[in-house]
Design an enzyme around this catalytic site. Structure first.
Site, PDB file in Angstrom:
ATOM      1  N   ASP A 114     -43.920 -10.353 -14.483  1.00 41.45           N
ATOM      2  CA  ASP A 114     -44.326  -9.798 -13.198  1.00 41.45           C
ATOM      3  C   ASP A 114     -45.648  -9.042 -13.373  1.00 41.45           C
ATOM      4  O   ASP A 114     -46.631  -9.616 -13.799  1.00 41.45           O
ATOM      5  CB  ASP A 114     -43.180  -8.916 -12.668  1.00 41.45           C
ATOM      6  CG  ASP A 114     -43.377  -8.436 -11.249  1.00 41.45           C
ATOM      7  OD1 ASP A 114     -43.081  -9.203 -10.320  1.00 41.45           O
ATOM      8  OD2 ASP A 114     -43.813  -7.285 -11.071  1.00 41.45           O
ATOM      9  N   HIS A 279     -35.488 -13.619 -10.532  1.00 44.27           N
ATOM     10  CA  HIS A 279     -36.800 -13.134 -10.972  1.00 44.27           C
ATOM     11  C   HIS A 279     -36.712 -12.347 -12.275  1.00 44.27           C
ATOM     12  O   HIS A 279     -37.594 -12.453 -13.128  1.00 44.27           O
ATOM     13  CB  HIS A 279     -37.389 -12.259  -9.863  1.00 44.27           C
ATOM     14  CG  HIS A 279     -38.707 -11.636 -10.185  1.00 44.27           C
ATOM     15  ND1 HIS A 279     -39.844 -12.376 -10.436  1.00 44.27           N
ATOM     16  CD2 HIS A 279     -39.077 -10.314 -10.288  1.00 44.27           C
ATOM     17  CE1 HIS A 279     -40.863 -11.559 -10.677  1.00 44.27           C
ATOM     18  NE2 HIS A 279     -40.423 -10.309 -10.596  1.00 44.27           N
TER      19      HIS A 279
END
Length: 299
Positions: A114, A279
């Site tokens: 991320d 994620h």
């Protein structure tokens, strides 16, 4: 040189924590463990270095593993946003290279998830002599992210637009419901809720709550300074010269872009792999992440 810091709980078993000066008035909090070739692991949003707890423990069997909190996150220093570069990926990448050097490593492998992946990519572009291998988990390069967001599908990235606004409003809005804001992403981006246990979730929320201005500054830089830096590199033909591994959810099919092609434009030596977890893959599918990183390190 680094100085010992009091360990935080929860932590990564077997890892020592340090505060390491990396720039004028800025020190990073880092958990360090293992011996062998160095690997630096960079966390994402809204997390701290704890997101790597499973992966780091495995890699530490035969590598020196360094897990910092990024500038402005977790227990690392959070300088006031003096200008658009205070929290740019370029500045944070320089922090990471300085951190590794202070710990005795001029060259190291680097993996990020991320936000940390964007810092890793910038480190690979700005400091290719220092980065031996690079892994990016569940992002596109910054300029590509903004280019593929359009229409109603961009709603998935609503927080990018919120935190890109001038200082004041986004910080105030997030502070008004900080746990709901940060907790939202921990909930909707996770397919396996048990992957982030209650004590780790509480640590993430506490750290994020205390770092709202610096987190917003990081995202604000992503919409301005970071895009400008990427655009200049693209125009100059600069690319990642080291072996690169990308693990990514298949957002491309839903949003009508080719993720592999986007990454190939930046990374000639690319292994791109689609994953089926959520994620937060280092917490939801740590064995798959470890296997990918170990495969990368053999290239």
């Amino acid at each position: 040189m680094s100085t010992p810091a009091a360990p935080s709980l929860p932590g990564i078993p077997g890892f020592a924590t340090h505060r390491v000066p990396v720039a004028d008035g800025v020190a990073l909090h880092a958990a360090v463990g293992g011996t062998g070739r160095p690997v630096v692991l960079l966390h994402g949003f809204p997390q701290t270095h704890l997101m790597w707890r499973h992966v780091a423990a495995d890699l530490a069997a035969d590598h020196t593993v360094i897990c910092p909190d990024l500038r402005g996150y977790g227990a690392s220093d959070a300088p006031a946003e003096a200008d658009g570069d205070t929290y740019s990926a370029r500045t944070m990448a320089a922090d990471v290279v300085a951190l590794a050097r202070e710990l005795g490593h001029d060259r190291f492998a680097l993996a990020g998830h991320d936000r940390g992946a964007l810092v890793a990519v910038r480190a690979g572009l700005d400091h290719p002599q220092a980065i031996t291998h690079l892994a990016a988990l569940d992002v596109l390069p910054t300029i590509d992210t903004w280019e593929v967001l359009h229409g109603t599908t961009a709603a998935v990235a609503w927080h990018l637009y919120l935190m890109a606004q001038p200082a004041g409003l986004p910080e105030a809005l997030i502070a008004g419901a900080s746990d709901a804001f940060f907790g939202h992403f921990l909930d909707v981006w996770t397919r396996d809720p048990d992957a982030i246990p209650a004590d780790v979730r509480a640590a993430y929320l506490q750290a994020s709550r205390a770092a709202i201005p610096s987190i917003v500054a990081d995202y604000r830089a992503s919409a301005h300074a970071d895009v400008a830096h990427d655009r200049a590199d693209r125009a100059a033909g600069r690319r990642l010269t080291m072996p690169v591994t990308v693990l990514q959810q298949d957002w491309g099919a839903e949003m009508a872009y080719d993720a592999r092609a986007r990454w190939s434009a930046w990374a000639p030596d690319l292994h791109h792999e689609t994953v089926t977890c959520g994620h937060f893959m280092a917490e939801e599918a740590p064995a798959q992440v470890v296997a990918a990183l170990r495969g990368l390190l053999t290239r």
